[in-house]
Design a protein around this motif. Sequence first.
Motif, PDB file in Angstrom:
ATOM      1  N   TYR A   1      32.579  53.292  47.238  1.00  0.00           N
ATOM      2  CA  TYR A   1      31.323  53.864  47.711  1.00  0.00           C
ATOM      3  C   TYR A   1      31.527  55.251  48.314  1.00  0.00           C
ATOM      4  O   TYR A   1      30.605  56.073  48.346  1.00  0.00           O
TER       5      TYR A   1
ATOM      6  N   SER B   1      35.945  40.169  48.585  1.00  0.00           N
ATOM      7  CA  SER B   1      34.711  40.485  47.854  1.00  0.00           C
ATOM      8  C   SER B   1      33.718  39.333  47.972  1.00  0.00           C
ATOM      9  O   SER B   1      34.102  38.154  47.961  1.00  0.00           O
TER      10      SER B   1
ATOM     11  N   THR C   1      29.158  42.952  45.099  1.00  0.00           N
ATOM     12  CA  THR C   1      28.378  44.031  45.715  1.00  0.00           C
ATOM     13  C   THR C   1      28.962  44.466  47.051  1.00  0.00           C
ATOM     14  O   THR C   1      28.792  45.611  47.472  1.00  0.00           O
ATOM     15  N   GLY C   2      29.641  43.565  47.717  1.00  0.00           N
ATOM     16  CA  GLY C   2      30.315  43.895  48.974  1.00  0.00           C
ATOM     17  C   GLY C   2      31.799  43.649  48.835  1.00  0.00           C
ATOM     18  O   GLY C   2      32.253  42.511  48.923  1.00  0.00           O
ATOM     19  N   THR C   3      32.565  44.707  48.603  1.00  0.00           N
ATOM     20  CA  THR C   3      34.001  44.574  48.361  1.00  0.00           C
ATOM     21  C   THR C   3      34.763  45.536  49.265  1.00  0.00           C
ATOM     22  O   THR C   3      34.370  46.695  49.428  1.00  0.00           O
TER      23      THR C   3
ATOM     24  N   ILE D   1      30.326  39.933  40.124  1.00  0.00           N
ATOM     25  CA  ILE D   1      29.695  41.187  40.532  1.00  0.00           C
ATOM     26  C   ILE D   1      29.787  41.253  42.049  1.00  0.00           C
ATOM     27  O   ILE D   1      28.988  40.646  42.771  1.00  0.00           O
TER      28      ILE D   1
ATOM     29  N   GLY E   1      29.595  38.323  46.413  1.00  0.00           N
ATOM     30  CA  GLY E   1      28.571  38.737  45.463  1.00  0.00           C
ATOM     31  C   GLY E   1      28.137  37.584  44.606  1.00  0.00           C
ATOM     32  O   GLY E   1      28.091  36.423  45.066  1.00  0.00           O
TER      33      GLY E   1
ATOM     34  N   PHE F   1      32.134  48.742  45.119  1.00  0.00           N
ATOM     35  CA  PHE F   1      31.430  47.828  44.226  1.00  0.00           C
ATOM     36  C   PHE F   1      32.439  47.419  43.147  1.00  0.00           C
ATOM     37  O   PHE F   1      33.086  48.278  42.535  1.00  0.00           O
ATOM     38  N   GLN F   2      32.577  46.122  42.899  1.00  0.00           N
ATOM     39  CA  GLN F   2      33.619  45.646  41.988  1.00  0.00           C
ATOM     40  C   GLN F   2      33.047  44.698  40.936  1.00  0.00           C
ATOM     41  O   GLN F   2      32.173  43.875  41.216  1.00  0.00           O
TER      42      GLN F   2
END
Length: 333
Positions: free
Chosen positions: A275, A197, A214-216, A212, A199, A249-250
């Motif tokens: 997603y 992940s 955003t790319g996981t 947060i 973010g 998203f994580q």
Amino acid sequence: MNKFLVNFLFITCICCTSLFAQEIDTVPINTKGLNIKLKRSPLPSRLLPLSFEPVKLNPAIVNAKVNYWKTQTNVGFNINQASFSDNWKGGGTNSIAVGGLLNYKAEYSKNSYNYVSEVILQYGKVKNKDQLQKKTNDRIYWDNKASFQLSKNWYFFGSVNFESQFDKGFSYSKNADGSEQETIISKFMNPGYLTESIGFEYKPNKYFSTRIGTGTARQTFVLDTTLYKTNAKNFGVTIGKRFRNELAFQIVSAFEKEIFQNVNLKSRYAMFIPYENIGWLQIDHRLDVGLTAKINRFMNTSLTGVVLFDKDTDAKVQASQTLALGFSFVFPR
């Protein structure tokens, strides 16, 4: 005779006068408030030149190194045992339960860069008389996070974590004669999870943080392709395959603080939103809560709980709870 007497009196008067004058001269005078100006001495004075000689000082070398690493290891062990005589009328079953915990955390911090690695290993079993032994705890968790500070409370981070279990997991049922039988439903790397992940992280203080991601990406491993026979969902992996990849998203929030004297609360909440199929029933949730109370230097009692919802394992919410009294050792102290 008269002449001698006169001389004696004359000398005595002179001496008395001198003593009286000397006594008066030594009387202190209060000069406060008086405008007294001292005259400059008319006598010539000469100031000698000051001479300086350089002194060579050898620099003191301090052989000291700055250690940017901070580590902590927590080792815990607990045991629970109960036994009853054959004529015990209160009812009960002979049992023994053991459990162990290893929690290792290392943190590197220098300037705006920070790196944290944490390992949690848990395992426990219980054996009741005339029953099969069962697991009470079984977890392998390894989390690594590197972050760079952007502002006072915000960081840019990248993380990688791995999660699985040590031993086989079973479901239990009774056969025709009433004895227990077990059916394997999980084991090491069945499943296994690897999550990457990137973010932003919000960290307003030392005991709370929220990632947060955003790319996981999460990879689910089921290395035993026959496990679907006893676990229909196969942890979300297509039957016949050993691997599944998801983009998501994580959000991960962590809290750890001594809320009372010798009482520590540690919790972690993770939310995984794929997603591929966004919806309320598609979101995975996991909440870990641990409350530890220190009794003395080596003994403590702990209450832990896990609440989990994962559509790929079960359609309902799963929960577990453990209460333990045992020994704990923390290094360094």
